[in-house]
Each structure stands twice: as structure tokens, then as C-alpha cells.
Design a protein around this motif. Structure first.
Motif, PDB file in Angstrom:
ATOM      1  N   ASN A  81      41.525  41.078  34.553  1.00  0.00           N
ATOM      2  CA  ASN A  81      41.857  40.246  33.391  1.00  0.00           C
ATOM      3  C   ASN A  81      43.278  39.728  33.506  1.00  0.00           C
ATOM      4  O   ASN A  81      44.142  40.049  32.700  1.00  0.00           O
ATOM      5  CB  ASN A  81      41.693  41.060  32.104  1.00  0.00           C
ATOM      6  N   LEU A  82      43.534  38.916  34.527  1.00  0.00           N
ATOM      7  CA  LEU A  82      44.875  38.391  34.754  1.00  0.00           C
ATOM      8  C   LEU A  82      45.067  37.080  34.019  1.00  0.00           C
ATOM      9  O   LEU A  82      44.139  36.294  33.876  1.00  0.00           O
ATOM     10  CB  LEU A  82      45.107  38.205  36.255  1.00  0.00           C
TER      11      LEU A  82
ATOM     12  N   LEU B 294      42.813  45.499  36.081  1.00  0.00           N
ATOM     13  CA  LEU B 294      44.201  45.075  35.943  1.00  0.00           C
ATOM     14  C   LEU B 294      44.321  44.085  34.795  1.00  0.00           C
ATOM     15  O   LEU B 294      43.454  43.250  34.594  1.00  0.00           O
ATOM     16  CB  LEU B 294      44.689  44.407  37.233  1.00  0.00           C
ATOM     17  N   ASN B 295      45.405  44.166  34.062  1.00  0.00           N
ATOM     18  CA  ASN B 295      45.715  43.243  32.967  1.00  0.00           C
ATOM     19  C   ASN B 295      47.127  42.730  33.170  1.00  0.00           C
ATOM     20  O   ASN B 295      47.950  43.398  33.782  1.00  0.00           O
ATOM     21  CB  ASN B 295      45.642  43.959  31.612  1.00  0.00           C
ATOM     22  N   GLY B 296      47.392  41.544  32.645  1.00  0.00           N
ATOM     23  CA  GLY B 296      48.744  41.008  32.714  1.00  0.00           C
ATOM     24  C   GLY B 296      48.845  39.857  33.686  1.00  0.00           C
ATOM     25  O   GLY B 296      47.883  39.121  33.901  1.00  0.00           O
ATOM     26  N   THR B 297      50.016  39.708  34.277  1.00  0.00           N
ATOM     27  CA  THR B 297      50.278  38.594  35.187  1.00  0.00           C
ATOM     28  C   THR B 297      50.340  39.088  36.631  1.00  0.00           C
ATOM     29  O   THR B 297      50.486  40.282  36.890  1.00  0.00           O
ATOM     30  CB  THR B 297      51.610  37.905  34.835  1.00  0.00           C
ATOM     31  N   ILE B 298      50.244  38.142  37.548  1.00  0.00           N
ATOM     32  CA  ILE B 298      50.367  38.463  38.968  1.00  0.00           C
ATOM     33  C   ILE B 298      51.864  38.562  39.281  1.00  0.00           C
ATOM     34  O   ILE B 298      52.600  37.599  39.082  1.00  0.00           O
ATOM     35  CB  ILE B 298      49.712  37.384  39.839  1.00  0.00           C
TER      36      ILE B 298
ATOM     37  N   ASP C 232      43.146  44.628  48.264  1.00  0.00           N
ATOM     38  CA  ASP C 232      41.873  44.401  47.589  1.00  0.00           C
ATOM     39  C   ASP C 232      41.810  45.299  46.355  1.00  0.00           C
ATOM     40  O   ASP C 232      41.533  46.489  46.464  1.00  0.00           O
ATOM     41  CB  ASP C 232      40.711  44.693  48.526  1.00  0.00           C
ATOM     42  N   LEU C 233      42.097  44.708  45.213  1.00  0.00           N
ATOM     43  CA  LEU C 233      42.055  45.446  43.945  1.00  0.00           C
ATOM     44  C   LEU C 233      40.983  44.865  43.030  1.00  0.00           C
ATOM     45  O   LEU C 233      41.145  44.797  41.813  1.00  0.00           O
ATOM     46  CB  LEU C 233      43.438  45.405  43.280  1.00  0.00           C
ATOM     47  N   ASN C 234      39.874  44.463  43.636  1.00  0.00           N
ATOM     48  CA  ASN C 234      38.737  43.908  42.917  1.00  0.00           C
ATOM     49  C   ASN C 234      38.205  44.924  41.899  1.00  0.00           C
ATOM     50  O   ASN C 234      37.944  46.076  42.229  1.00  0.00           O
ATOM     51  CB  ASN C 234      37.641  43.532  43.916  1.00  0.00           C
ATOM     52  N   GLY C 235      38.064  44.467  40.654  1.00  0.00           N
ATOM     53  CA  GLY C 235      37.436  45.283  39.621  1.00  0.00           C
ATOM     54  C   GLY C 235      38.177  46.542  39.248  1.00  0.00           C
ATOM     55  O   GLY C 235      37.555  47.537  38.883  1.00  0.00           O
ATOM     56  N   THR C 236      39.485  46.528  39.315  1.00  0.00           N
ATOM     57  CA  THR C 236      40.264  47.725  38.987  1.00  0.00           C
ATOM     58  C   THR C 236      40.875  47.662  37.584  1.00  0.00           C
ATOM     59  O   THR C 236      41.791  48.430  37.272  1.00  0.00           O
ATOM     60  CB  THR C 236      41.374  47.959  40.033  1.00  0.00           C
TER      61      THR C 236
ATOM     62  N   GLU D   6      38.959  35.372  40.860  1.00  0.00           N
ATOM     63  CA  GLU D   6      37.755  35.125  40.055  1.00  0.00           C
ATOM     64  C   GLU D   6      37.670  36.141  38.923  1.00  0.00           C
ATOM     65  O   GLU D   6      37.921  37.320  39.110  1.00  0.00           O
ATOM     66  CB  GLU D   6      36.514  35.235  40.939  1.00  0.00           C
ATOM     67  N   GLY D   7      37.324  35.651  37.750  1.00  0.00           N
ATOM     68  CA  GLY D   7      37.221  36.512  36.582  1.00  0.00           C
ATOM     69  C   GLY D   7      38.460  36.458  35.712  1.00  0.00           C
ATOM     70  O   GLY D   7      38.476  36.979  34.614  1.00  0.00           O
ATOM     71  N   SER D   8      39.501  35.814  36.219  1.00  0.00           N
ATOM     72  CA  SER D   8      40.713  35.626  35.435  1.00  0.00           C
ATOM     73  C   SER D   8      40.647  34.281  34.736  1.00  0.00           C
ATOM     74  O   SER D   8      39.695  33.532  34.909  1.00  0.00           O
ATOM     75  CB  SER D   8      41.938  35.706  36.350  1.00  0.00           C
ATOM     76  N   THR D   9      41.662  33.957  33.983  1.00  0.00           N
ATOM     77  CA  THR D   9      41.701  32.698  33.258  1.00  0.00           C
ATOM     78  C   THR D   9      41.540  31.530  34.224  1.00  0.00           C
ATOM     79  O   THR D   9      42.272  31.430  35.200  1.00  0.00           O
ATOM     80  CB  THR D   9      43.035  32.582  32.489  1.00  0.00           C
ATOM     81  N   CYS D  10      40.584  30.631  33.936  1.00  0.00           N
ATOM     82  CA  CYS D  10      40.220  29.558  34.862  1.00  0.00           C
ATOM     83  C   CYS D  10      41.367  28.631  35.227  1.00  0.00           C
ATOM     84  O   CYS D  10      41.423  28.135  36.333  1.00  0.00           O
ATOM     85  CB  CYS D  10      39.071  28.731  34.291  1.00  0.00           C
ATOM     86  N   TRP D  11      42.287  28.396  34.303  1.00  0.00           N
ATOM     87  CA  TRP D  11      43.345  27.448  34.619  1.00  0.00           C
ATOM     88  C   TRP D  11      44.265  27.944  35.712  1.00  0.00           C
ATOM     89  O   TRP D  11      44.953  27.170  36.344  1.00  0.00           O
ATOM     90  CB  TRP D  11      44.131  27.038  33.380  1.00  0.00           C
TER      91      TRP D  11
END
Length: 95
Positions: free
Chosen positions: A54-55, A31-35, A25-29, A75-80
């Protein structure tokens, strides 16, 4: 925090088998980039919460094909990213 992964922030391990990672659970930490697809090596992972970050990019197929993974929140990342998973026939086991 300990040096073992189960002592790391956001990592939840099995109650009985203490060295088995069941959730992250890394909600709201911020993070940027890809999974990273290396997460798919956690064969017992049931829950992955990466919301509030911001993934970008695609969800790695290795991760989406994990049968142990029951919950994935981005949720909160790019919708696609979400739509890509929902329209793939093999990913119905994710909630």
C-alpha cells in the motif's frame, strides 16, 4: 538470518560479489507509506519488487534515475505512481 544485508528477507545479492545487492523483492509484505529515496544508494540494484503493498506518493527521482535499475514493480499501489514514471522522458530504461 544473518546480520549482513544479503541474509535479509527479500534481498538478493550478486552470485560472485556476495556483498553487492542486485534485487529486493518485498512483494505482499504489507508495506505502507512512501518509497524511500535511500534505496537509490544501492548503485548495483537491478530489480525492485514492491508489488502487493500500500505505497503512496511519488517515486523518488533519485530512484527513477538509477541506470542500474531494470525492473520496478509497484502494482497494487496508487495508480498515479505508475503513470508518473511512464510519462517522464528519462525513465524509459525501466520495465
Amino acid at each position: 538470518l544473518g546480520t549482513h544485508e544479503c541474509g535479509w528477507y527479500g534481498v538478493k545479492c550478486d552470485e560472485e560479489y556476495k556483498d553487492v545487492i542486485r534485487g529486493i523483492d518485498l512483494n505482499g509484505t504489507n508495506l505502507n507509506g512512501t518509497i524511500p529515496k535511500v534505496l537509490s544508494k544501492l548503485k548495483a540494484l537491478r530489480s525492485l519488487n514492491l508489488s502487493g503493498n500500500n505505497l503512496v506518493g511519488t517515486i523518488p527521482k533519485e530512484l527513477a534515475n538509477m541506470w542500474s535499475l531494470q525492473y520496478l514493480n509497484i502494482e497494487g499501489s496508487t495508480c498515479w505512481l505508475i503513470l508518473w514514471v511512464l510519462f517522464q522522458p528519462n525513465y524509459y530504461h525501466l520495465s
